[in-house]
Design an enzyme around this catalytic site. Structure first.
Site, PDB file in Angstrom:
ATOM      1  N   GLY A 193       0.774  -1.236   0.000  1.00 47.61           N
ATOM      2  CA  GLY A 193       0.000   0.000   0.000  1.00 47.61           C
ATOM      3  C   GLY A 193       0.807   1.290   0.000  1.00 47.61           C
ATOM      4  O   GLY A 193       0.405   2.282  -0.588  1.00 47.61           O
ATOM      5  N   ASP A 208      -6.511   2.616   9.619  1.00 50.94           N
ATOM      6  CA  ASP A 208      -7.939   2.302   9.631  1.00 50.94           C
ATOM      7  C   ASP A 208      -8.311   1.806  11.028  1.00 50.94           C
ATOM      8  O   ASP A 208      -8.522   2.614  11.932  1.00 50.94           O
ATOM      9  CB  ASP A 208      -8.190   1.266   8.516  1.00 50.94           C
ATOM     10  CG  ASP A 208      -9.639   0.909   8.321  1.00 50.94           C
ATOM     11  OD1 ASP A 208     -10.500   1.770   8.536  1.00 50.94           O
ATOM     12  OD2 ASP A 208      -9.933  -0.243   7.938  1.00 50.94           O
ATOM     13  N   THR A 209      -8.362   0.494  11.237  1.00 49.01           N
ATOM     14  CA  THR A 209      -8.671   0.000  12.586  1.00 49.01           C
ATOM     15  C   THR A 209      -7.504   0.237  13.549  1.00 49.01           C
ATOM     16  O   THR A 209      -7.676   0.206  14.760  1.00 49.01           O
ATOM     17  CB  THR A 209      -8.967  -1.520  12.580  1.00 49.01           C
ATOM     18  OG1 THR A 209      -7.793  -2.219  12.164  1.00 49.01           O
ATOM     19  CG2 THR A 209     -10.117  -1.857  11.656  1.00 49.01           C
ATOM     20  N   GLY A 210      -6.306   0.419  12.992  1.00 55.38           N
ATOM     21  CA  GLY A 210      -5.118   0.617  13.821  1.00 55.38           C
ATOM     22  C   GLY A 210      -4.387  -0.683  14.127  1.00 55.38           C
ATOM     23  O   GLY A 210      -3.309  -0.673  14.718  1.00 55.38           O
ATOM     24  N   THR A 241      -2.860  -2.899  12.131  1.00 58.82           N
ATOM     25  CA  THR A 241      -1.579  -3.083  11.435  1.00 58.82           C
ATOM     26  C   THR A 241      -0.490  -2.264  12.124  1.00 58.82           C
ATOM     27  O   THR A 241       0.559  -2.807  12.486  1.00 58.82           O
ATOM     28  CB  THR A 241      -1.703  -2.641   9.959  1.00 58.82           C
ATOM     29  OG1 THR A 241      -2.777  -3.370   9.363  1.00 58.82           O
ATOM     30  CG2 THR A 241      -0.423  -2.892   9.192  1.00 58.82           C
ATOM     31  N   LYS A 292      -8.452   7.266   9.091  1.00 61.06           N
ATOM     32  CA  LYS A 292      -9.907   7.181   9.308  1.00 61.06           C
ATOM     33  C   LYS A 292     -10.122   6.965  10.807  1.00 61.06           C
ATOM     34  O   LYS A 292     -10.309   5.833  11.257  1.00 61.06           O
ATOM     35  CB  LYS A 292     -10.482   5.971   8.559  1.00 61.06           C
ATOM     36  CG  LYS A 292     -10.546   6.105   7.058  1.00 61.06           C
ATOM     37  CD  LYS A 292     -11.476   5.035   6.474  1.00 61.06           C
ATOM     38  CE  LYS A 292     -10.743   4.043   5.639  1.00 61.06           C
ATOM     39  NZ  LYS A 292     -11.592   3.025   4.985  1.00 61.06           N
ATOM     40  N   ASP A 301      -5.815  -0.364  -2.518  1.00 54.22           N
ATOM     41  CA  ASP A 301      -6.398  -1.304  -3.478  1.00 54.22           C
ATOM     42  C   ASP A 301      -7.777  -1.782  -3.084  1.00 54.22           C
ATOM     43  O   ASP A 301      -8.186  -1.719  -1.916  1.00 54.22           O
ATOM     44  CB  ASP A 301      -5.499  -2.538  -3.597  1.00 54.22           C
ATOM     45  CG  ASP A 301      -5.592  -3.434  -2.355  1.00 54.22           C
ATOM     46  OD1 ASP A 301      -5.305  -2.938  -1.251  1.00 54.22           O
ATOM     47  OD2 ASP A 301      -5.984  -4.600  -2.497  1.00 54.22           O
ATOM     48  N   ARG A 341      -4.252   0.322  -7.449  1.00 52.36           N
ATOM     49  CA  ARG A 341      -3.125   0.924  -6.728  1.00 52.36           C
ATOM     50  C   ARG A 341      -2.401   1.976  -7.573  1.00 52.36           C
ATOM     51  O   ARG A 341      -1.742   2.863  -7.059  1.00 52.36           O
ATOM     52  CB  ARG A 341      -2.098  -0.153  -6.334  1.00 52.36           C
ATOM     53  CG  ARG A 341      -2.583  -1.154  -5.311  1.00 52.36           C
ATOM     54  CD  ARG A 341      -1.379  -1.916  -4.765  1.00 52.36           C
ATOM     55  NE  ARG A 341      -1.736  -3.152  -4.089  1.00 52.36           N
ATOM     56  CZ  ARG A 341      -2.053  -3.250  -2.800  1.00 52.36           C
ATOM     57  NH1 ARG A 341      -2.088  -2.176  -2.055  1.00 52.36           N
ATOM     58  NH2 ARG A 341      -2.343  -4.419  -2.253  1.00 52.36           N
TER      59      ARG A 341
HETATM   60  P1  IMP Z   1      -5.806  -1.356   9.778  1.00 49.75           P
HETATM   61  O1  IMP Z   1      -4.904  -2.458  10.235  1.00 49.75           O
HETATM   62  O2  IMP Z   1      -7.254  -1.700   9.912  1.00 49.75           O
HETATM   63  O3  IMP Z   1      -5.475   0.000  10.330  1.00 49.75           O
HETATM   64  O4  IMP Z   1      -5.707  -1.309   8.217  1.00 49.75           O
HETATM   65  C1  IMP Z   1      -4.657  -0.891   7.521  1.00 49.75           C
HETATM   66  C2  IMP Z   1      -4.702  -1.541   6.156  1.00 49.75           C
HETATM   67  O5  IMP Z   1      -6.047  -1.823   5.717  1.00 49.75           O
HETATM   68  C3  IMP Z   1      -4.140  -0.585   5.161  1.00 49.75           C
HETATM   69  O6  IMP Z   1      -2.750  -0.739   5.035  1.00 49.75           O
HETATM   70  C4  IMP Z   1      -4.892  -0.945   3.918  1.00 49.75           C
HETATM   71  O7  IMP Z   1      -4.221  -2.002   3.262  1.00 49.75           O
HETATM   72  C5  IMP Z   1      -6.223  -1.483   4.371  1.00 49.75           C
HETATM   73  N1  IMP Z   1      -7.287  -0.461   4.224  1.00 49.75           N
HETATM   74  C6  IMP Z   1      -7.943   0.172   5.216  1.00 49.75           C
HETATM   75  N2  IMP Z   1      -8.850   1.030   4.737  1.00 49.75           N
HETATM   76  C7  IMP Z   1      -8.756   0.955   3.392  1.00 49.75           C
HETATM   77  C8  IMP Z   1      -9.444   1.633   2.311  1.00 49.75           C
HETATM   78  O8  IMP Z   1     -10.317   2.499   2.482  1.00 49.75           O
HETATM   79  N3  IMP Z   1      -9.060   1.263   1.061  1.00 49.75           N
HETATM   80  C9  IMP Z   1      -8.098   0.345   0.808  1.00 49.75           C
HETATM   81  N4  IMP Z   1      -7.433  -0.301   1.777  1.00 49.75           N
HETATM   82  C10 IMP Z   1      -7.761   0.008   3.057  1.00 49.75           C
HETATM   83 MG    MG Z   2      -2.276  -2.080   2.848  1.00 51.90          MG
END
Ligand code: IMP
Ligand code: MG
Length: 183
Positions: free
Chosen positions: A43, A103-105, A107, A131, A159, A165
């Site tokens: 990403g 996003d959720t945090g 990762t 977000k 993606d 991408r």
């Molecule tokens: P987290 O672990 O939920 O914070 O997510 C992080 C990963 O989710 C990012 O590196 C993205 O790969 C994927 N992701 C989260 N939101 C989106 C979105 O709106 N579009 C595409 N990928 C997303």
């Molecule tokens: Mg990603």
């Protein structure tokens, strides 16, 4: 695959302007220091490529970590897997982790725990998009390009099922316009 309609959301010019501002901030904060950037792939590829070319840090080193959160294509799942490891020794280094979106945090919280265990001198994070309303685990990034509401975005590294991408802008997938389901 039938392409979706992707509605422009943040255009290429706005992205480049913001990346330049973030680079300026990072240049100031790490002036005269060495820095290791770890890009979370895939990403962060376009973002980190544009960002590092605007950095004026002669000692800069760049490495990658492939992390993947399993789930369906628009919702990241609960478990984050590390699929390939960085190579640089991070002990006593200034480390900046770069990702496309927070996003959720999950990762960022998983990978920063991993990097912390390497005893870096400092550890900061930089994301192009944030977000905050989606957070499942508490996490605040040090550098944020754009704070956005809860919508699924693609382009500039982001993606949908590994597509889109390459777009130079960020857009919103209009799923309701899809004629043929994605294969
Ligand atoms: P987290 O672990 O939920 O914070 O997510 C992080 C990963 O989710 C990012 O590196 C993205 O790969 C994927 N992701 C989260 N939101 C989106 C979105 O709106 N579009 C595409 N990928 C997303
Ligand atoms: Mg990603």
């Amino acid at each position: 695959m039938q392409p979706h309609r992707v509605e422009p959301f943040i255009n290429a010019e706005q992205i480049q302007k913001r990346v330049a501002e973030l680079a300026q901030q990072i240049n100031r904060d790490y002036a005269g220091k060495s820095l290791v950037i770890i890009a979370l792939i895939n990403g962060a590829i376009p973002f980190v490529a544009d960002l590092i070319r605007r950095l004026d840090l002669p000692g800069l080193r760049v490495d990658t970590l492939r992390a993947s959160s399993y789930g369906n294509t628009t919702e990241s799942g609960g478990s984050v897997k590390i699929l390939s490891h960085f190579r640089l020794d991070l002990e006593n280094e200034q480390v900046l982790v770069v990702d496309d979106i927070l996003d959720t945090g999950r990762t960022m919280s998983k990978v920063t725990r991993l990097f912390d265990s390497e005893n870096p001198a400092s550890l900061k994070t930089c994301v192009l998009l944030d977000k905050p309303s989606r957070r499942a685990v508490p996490f605040t990034a040090d550098y944020v390009g754009f704070e956005i509401e809860d919508k699924f975005v693609v382009g500039y590294g982001l993606d949908y099922a590994e597509r889109y991408r390459q777009l130079p802008y960020i857009g919103v997938v209009k799923f309701e316009d899809l004629v043929t389901p994605i294969i």
